[in-house]
Design a protein around this motif. Structure first.
Motif, short mmCIF file in Angstrom:
data_model
loop_
_atom_site.label_atom_id
_atom_site.label_comp_id
_atom_site.label_asym_id
_atom_site.label_seq_id
_atom_site.Cartn_x
_atom_site.Cartn_y
_atom_site.Cartn_z
N ILE A 1 8.69 -23.11 -1.36
CA ILE A 1 7.97 -22.17 -1.99
C ILE A 1 7.07 -21.44 -1.25
CG2 ILE A 1 6.33 -21.86 -4.03
CD1 ILE A 1 9.19 -22.03 -5.10
N PHE B 1 13.82 -20.84 1.98
CA PHE B 1 14.24 -20.67 0.73
C PHE B 1 15.62 -21.05 0.36
CE2 PHE B 1 15.25 -20.03 -3.81
CZ PHE B 1 14.22 -20.85 -4.35
N SER C 1 18.57 -21.95 -2.53
CA SER C 1 18.06 -22.19 -3.88
C SER C 1 19.21 -23.49 -4.07
CB SER C 1 18.76 -20.96 -4.80
OG SER C 1 19.97 -20.72 -4.29
N PHE D 1 17.20 -26.48 -2.94
CA PHE D 1 16.05 -26.64 -3.99
C PHE D 1 16.46 -27.21 -5.19
CE2 PHE D 1 13.01 -25.47 -7.16
CZ PHE D 1 11.74 -25.22 -6.50
N ALA E 1 15.47 -24.59 -11.92
CA ALA E 1 16.16 -24.34 -10.36
C ALA E 1 18.04 -24.22 -10.73
CB ALA E 1 15.70 -25.72 -9.77
N SER F 1 14.04 -17.50 -10.83
CA SER F 1 13.21 -16.65 -9.78
C SER F 1 12.47 -17.53 -9.11
CB SER F 1 12.50 -15.37 -10.19
OG SER F 1 11.28 -15.84 -10.72
N ARG F 2 12.12 -17.21 -7.54
CA ARG F 2 11.20 -18.07 -6.74
C ARG F 2 9.80 -18.03 -7.41
NH1 ARG F 2 10.91 -17.25 -0.27
NH2 ARG F 2 9.09 -18.66 -0.05
N THR F 3 9.34 -17.03 -8.06
CA THR F 3 7.86 -16.94 -8.68
C THR F 3 7.98 -17.78 -9.67
OG1 THR F 3 7.74 -14.74 -8.09
CG2 THR F 3 6.39 -15.42 -9.95
N LEU G 1 9.87 -20.68 -10.05
CA LEU G 1 9.99 -21.98 -9.65
C LEU G 1 8.58 -22.22 -8.97
CD1 LEU G 1 13.40 -21.64 -7.88
CD2 LEU G 1 12.86 -23.13 -9.76
N GLY G 2 7.90 -21.55 -8.32
CA GLY G 2 6.56 -21.68 -7.87
C GLY G 2 5.57 -22.20 -9.00
#
Length: 156
Positions: A55, A61, A63, A66, A126, A131-133, A135-136
């Motif tokens: 993150i 990154f 996925s 992750f 996950a 989205s990475r956002t 997940l963050g």
């Protein structure tokens, strides 16, 4: 090699946890209970750190990786708590656990149950390809659960 290490790190506490199915506790002494919970918490930490590093951008990154780490982290959040419930497994010379855990057991339990909820949410996001956002934010929420428990119940 990394995958073998990860599988080894996961299988040790999981195999220890499996012993609890056949007996009320897998531990015959406090020292083994402390080791059990420390190993489980260590595996949780390494899975969580990998996600946090992704993150933050400290590592690329990926996925799929992750999602694997989120799944393993979520599974591990159910494991260490039995190691706190063994007679005599309270703080000693080889643990950072504070006596407040046992003095405020209901609150401690609420902390670890919240962590389990947060971890399951992170896993669901996950595996659904969030989205990475998103997940963050889920990582941040789980980190806050970890910190809340550490602030109250861990010597640092």
């Amino acid at each position: 090699m990394k995958r073998l290490f990860a599988l080894t790190m996961i299988s040790l506490p999981v195999s220890l946890f499996a012993d609890t199915v056949t007996a009320k506790t897998a531990f015959y002494d406090a020292e083994k209970a402390v080791t059990y919970r420390q190993n489980a918490l260590n595996v949780m930490y390494h899975n969580f750190k990998t996600m946090g590093d992704m993150i933050k951008g400290d590592v690329p990154f990926e996925s799929e990786i992750f999602a694997e780490r989120a799944s393993d982290f979520a599974a591990m959040t159910a494991i260490p708590w039995a190691g706190f419930q063994v007679e005599g497994a309270m703080p000693g010379t080889n643990t950072d656990a504070l006596p407040e855990i046992w003095q405020n057991w209901d609150d401690f339990k609420q902390h670890y149950e919240q962590l389990q909820t947060d971890a399951q949410n992170l896993k669901q996001l996950a595996t659904a390809g969030a989205s990475r956002t998103e997940l963050g934010q889920a990582v941040k929420t789980a980190a806050e659960s970890c910190k809340g428990c550490h602030d109250d119940y861990r010597a640092d």
